[in-house]
Design an enzyme around this catalytic site. Sequence first.
Site, short mmCIF file in Angstrom:
data_model
loop_
_atom_site.label_atom_id
_atom_site.label_comp_id
_atom_site.label_asym_id
_atom_site.label_seq_id
_atom_site.Cartn_x
_atom_site.Cartn_y
_atom_site.Cartn_z
N ASN A 1 -30.82 8.00 -35.10
CA ASN A 1 -31.23 9.15 -34.27
C ASN A 1 -30.15 10.23 -34.16
O ASN A 1 -30.41 11.41 -34.33
CB ASN A 1 -31.69 8.69 -32.89
CG ASN A 1 -30.61 7.96 -32.11
OD1 ASN A 1 -29.71 7.32 -32.69
ND2 ASN A 1 -30.67 8.06 -30.80
N GLU B 1 -24.09 -0.12 -27.34
CA GLU B 1 -24.70 0.98 -26.61
C GLU B 1 -26.17 0.95 -26.95
O GLU B 1 -26.57 1.20 -28.08
CB GLU B 1 -24.05 2.31 -27.01
CG GLU B 1 -24.32 3.42 -26.02
CD GLU B 1 -25.43 4.34 -26.48
OE1 GLU B 1 -26.56 4.19 -25.95
OE2 GLU B 1 -25.18 5.18 -27.34
N CYS C 1 -31.00 7.90 -26.78
CA CYS C 1 -30.86 6.85 -25.76
C CYS C 1 -30.69 7.44 -24.38
O CYS C 1 -31.08 6.84 -23.38
CB CYS C 1 -29.68 5.94 -26.10
SG CYS C 1 -28.14 6.85 -26.38
#
Length: 486
Positions: free
Chosen positions: A152, A251, A285
């Site tokens: 992403n 993460e 995220c």
Amino acid sequence: MSNTYTKQYINGEWVTGSSDKTVTNYNPFSGEELFTLQSASEEDLDHAYTIAKEAQKSWEKTTPGKRQQILDKVAALMTERKEEIIDWLVKESGSTKIKANVEWAAATRVVKESASFPYRMKGQIAPSDTHGKENRIYKSAKGVIGVIGPWNFPLHLSMRSVAPAIATGNSVVLKPASETPVTAGFLIAELFEEAGLPKGVLNVVAGRGSEIGDAFVTHPIPKLISFTGSTEVGQHIGELAGKNIKETALELGGNNVFIVMDDADIDQAAESAAFGKFLHQGQICMAINRIIVHESIHDKFVEAFKEKVASLQVGDPADAKTAVGPLINKDAIERIQESLNTSLEQGAEKILGGEVEGNVMHPVILTNVTNDMPIAKDEIFGSVAPILKFSTDEEAIEMANASQYGLSGSVHSSDLNRGVQIAHQIETGMVHINDQPVNDEAHMAFGGEKESGLGRFGGEWALDKFTTVKWISVQQERRQYPFFKN
């Protein structure tokens, strides 16, 4: 296109992967095939880790100035090749020009911050309770770091681990996401190669997770596995690493809240929400997952937000005016549509959008949403903005915390102290007052709580993560032991 991008990068050489499987790289907007590469096999992976271990010994002994010089050169090359990098982010990950520029800048700042690390690896001398002893703490590289890069924000989120790891004297084996092997992997290798990084210090192996994913984590050589991606995959990596007593930097996913208090500047909050929700089509995220609005201003906010979102240009990410481009693939469209349809069946109301053209999903705004609907409960990672109501500060906090995730969030209020007090009570690693939750600064602590991950990236926290400490004591005069008292 550089023809090296169809090769693996091991020991400073561009080599064909030895797996019989292939990875095909597609443009998510046009569907065009960019190239197909031969995957890395477990043998390639083992070779990369073995080479990295050998290279690390001499790399750690290089002077701080030499390591800093290479990082500085990488940053300079990123500036020199900016348009080429942005072009790759657009065609490989479906980034809009706006998002690609944001990502390029963030990745460049990480490299510049990391360039300071060689001179910040400071130990200390401490007193001792033993007469005649001096205690010393030495900070050194961990060894070999395994980095798994996402699709992403591929350049930034891979570089966020690669640059500090190399700067602190580690070597790296990087496995880029199969959707973005160039921007999450091969381009980074090329930059470091051109900057003069010694052979073997950075290696890139691209292959299917089903073939080399577990072996990447369980291999005995890497001391730390750094992963950015979904919570489900992160849990699996954490389990594998735990069995092998291996450290992780994880993460993971987020279900980030955007709280609009009754005293908020509605126009500012609406603009902030539109950016924090729809940057990169919500495939971040930190992107807003739930917009929680005080009931007294709910209707005014919805009207303002709808107007802002309706004005966003949707479509080709290569058009500089496009704000919302494609999702990464058809699977993402289908997954989001399923959550959306179930939530509509449960009583949510769609007040804007939803048209799907290829992998492009026009922004959707939902009202009458509750926390138990799939569109609010699960991480969306797409172009849907659910709006929920609350009546008291306590209710807003309770709603915010009713999630297994705890990555980022934001609070809008004209009373800054009130905003900060609410922020303290939200169970997340990061909260931003009168802003949106998509913030990442190279010198600040980045990371989450609960199922959003372990550890922190950025600045001194990254410096700590990619180094280890050793206590060496020096007994400077003869010590008397209780076994042999005179």
